[in-house]
Scaffold this motif. Structure first.
Motif, PDB file in Angstrom:
ATOM      1  N   VAL A  13       1.365  -1.204  -0.161  1.00  0.00           N
ATOM      2  CA  VAL A  13       0.437  -0.068  -0.017  1.00  0.00           C
ATOM      3  C   VAL A  13       1.058   1.358  -0.166  1.00  0.00           C
ATOM      4  O   VAL A  13       0.370   2.124  -0.740  1.00  0.00           O
ATOM      5  CB  VAL A  13      -0.729  -0.276   1.174  1.00  0.00           C
ATOM      6  N   ALA A  14       2.088   0.931   0.896  1.00  0.00           N
ATOM      7  CA  ALA A  14       3.016   2.025   0.742  1.00  0.00           C
ATOM      8  C   ALA A  14       3.908   2.524  -0.897  1.00  0.00           C
ATOM      9  O   ALA A  14       3.384   3.997  -0.812  1.00  0.00           O
ATOM     10  CB  ALA A  14       3.798   1.915   1.376  1.00  0.00           C
ATOM     11  N   MET A  15       3.562   1.561  -1.395  1.00  0.00           N
ATOM     12  CA  MET A  15       4.214   1.405  -2.401  1.00  0.00           C
ATOM     13  C   MET A  15       3.103   1.688  -3.455  1.00  0.00           C
ATOM     14  O   MET A  15       3.486   2.765  -4.224  1.00  0.00           O
ATOM     15  CB  MET A  15       4.899   0.540  -3.079  1.00  0.00           C
ATOM     16  N   ARG A  16       2.274   1.913  -3.401  1.00  0.00           N
ATOM     17  CA  ARG A  16       1.621   2.412  -4.372  1.00  0.00           C
ATOM     18  C   ARG A  16       0.951   3.379  -4.181  1.00  0.00           C
ATOM     19  O   ARG A  16       0.679   5.191  -5.060  1.00  0.00           O
ATOM     20  CB  ARG A  16      -0.228   1.165  -3.954  1.00  0.00           C
ATOM     21  N   HIS A  17       1.653   4.159  -2.738  1.00  0.00           N
ATOM     22  CA  HIS A  17       1.454   6.264  -2.700  1.00  0.00           C
ATOM     23  C   HIS A  17       2.361   6.437  -3.095  1.00  0.00           C
ATOM     24  O   HIS A  17       2.505   7.716  -3.933  1.00  0.00           O
ATOM     25  CB  HIS A  17       0.963   6.077  -1.273  1.00  0.00           C
ATOM     26  N   LEU A  18       3.324   5.880  -3.043  1.00  0.00           N
ATOM     27  CA  LEU A  18       4.628   6.342  -3.353  1.00  0.00           C
ATOM     28  C   LEU A  18       5.007   6.668  -4.787  1.00  0.00           C
ATOM     29  O   LEU A  18       5.359   7.835  -5.425  1.00  0.00           O
ATOM     30  CB  LEU A  18       5.895   5.136  -2.718  1.00  0.00           C
ATOM     31  N   ASP A  19       4.625   5.172  -5.740  1.00  0.00           N
ATOM     32  CA  ASP A  19       4.404   5.228  -6.804  1.00  0.00           C
ATOM     33  C   ASP A  19       3.649   6.771  -7.766  1.00  0.00           C
ATOM     34  O   ASP A  19       3.816   6.933  -8.785  1.00  0.00           O
ATOM     35  CB  ASP A  19       4.370   4.460  -7.620  1.00  0.00           C
TER      36      ASP A  19
END
Length: 334
Positions: A293-299
């Protein structure tokens, strides 16, 4: 594997070196008490008169000094230290401290700027060269004293996704206080439990149209820092369906329709700060799936750190928060 690479650090440093001393445009946080108060920002704020506003300049310096410490061999690190020698001086930071004695400054930058000022001092004290930290100490201690006075009379926390957020400021302040002010650290912990300890079943009615923080997730990160081993039980009650991807709004990156609009551009910061929170919570709650989930927001946001000054003057700070948290949470590589 690392997320915060020298290349990204250099890119962030170049962006921020370009605006920490940029005098215009600048948005003042000032109560005018008479005609003599109408002076240039650089007169009022000898150190922190760039980056569009005072708090962005402060956390821009936090970002620069952290990069210089983590990547000391970058060419940009040399430029950062040279700029710090010219800016983070006893004289200029003394001018910042003196500003707090002016009439009408009781609420100046409360609480967001207070938290970032403490975070900057904490970062400066992690450097081998302590001249910058020594120069910053009186200003940091002045904001710590203001927190000591303010927190007992704050009957209700400010639950918002913008600068008034109580939880976010206390995350920053607690790290400073744990290292040097036991009384303030104890007060922060006590007030956090008073305000948030009984929270259950968060509905997460967010994002708002100009949020750059998740009111829900920054509260959870604060409680992770405050509760320690007791955090798991609190988090399970606070977000009981997080393992099922609910509330869904917390899992979906925000859409940014106009990055030239300073308020709408906040939503890029929301995606970055949510990434930071999800990385922290994945580790604190023992739920590694939250890293996705963190990576989706970061991307969703990392490609927009530069491009328009309305985001460019501050987004790299939150990108550094997210990437630093993501790197720290990575498992050892074999």
């Amino acid at each position: 594997m690392t997320m915060l690479t020298p290349g990204l650090a250099a890119r962030f440093a170049e962006l921020t070196l370009g605006h920490v001393g940029r005098p215009w445009p600048f948005k003042l946080d000032q109560v005018l008490t008479g005609p003599d108060d109408v002076v240039a920002p650089a007169v009022l704020h000898p150190a922190f008169h760039g980056s569009f506003d005072w708090h962005s300049c402060v956390h821009g310096w936090w970002q620069l000094m952290r990069i210089a410490r983590l990547f000391p061999d970058l060419p940009q690190a040399v430029a950062i230290r040279e700029r710090a020698d010219a800016t983070l001086t006893a004289e200029k930071l003394g001018g910042e401290r003196a500003y707090l004695d002016r009439p009408g400054t009781n609420g100046f930058e409360r609480p967001y700027g207070w938290g970032w000022a403490l975070a900057l001092h904490h970062e400066l004290e992690r450097h081998d060269e302590l001249r910058w930290a020594d120069a910053m100490r009186p200003l940091a201690e002045a904001f710590a004293a203001r927190l000591m006075e303010y927190l007992p009379k704050l009957t209700y926390p400010v639950r918002t996704g913008t600068h008034g957020s109580t939880a976010f400021a206390l995350i920053l302040a607690l790290e400073w206080a744990d290292a040097r002010d036991p009384a303030l650290a104890a007060l922060i912990r006590a007030r956090a439990v008073d305000w948030f300890g009984g929270d259950r079943g968060a509905q997460a009615w967010e994002p708002g149209g100009d949020d750059f923080l998740s009111a829900t997730l920054v509260e959870a990160v604060l409680m992770a820092r405050v509760l320690g081993d007791g955090f798991g039980a609190w988090f399970a009650a606070f977000l009981p369906d997080v393992g099922k991807g609910e509330p869904a709004t917390l899992f979906l990156p925000a859409t940014v329709s106009d990055r030239s609009d300073g308020k709408i551009a906040h939503l890029d910061g929301l995606n970055l700060s949510r990434a930071w929170c999800w990385f922290v919570l994945a580790d604190a709650a023992g739920m590694p799936g939250l890293r996705d989930v963190a990576m989706r927001h970061l991307d969703a946001a990392l490609g927009h750190v530069a491009g328009d000054y309305m985001g460019e003057h501050w987004l790299a700070t939150f990108a550094l928060l997210a990437l630093g948290a993501g790197t720290a949470a990575l498992p050892p590589q074999g």
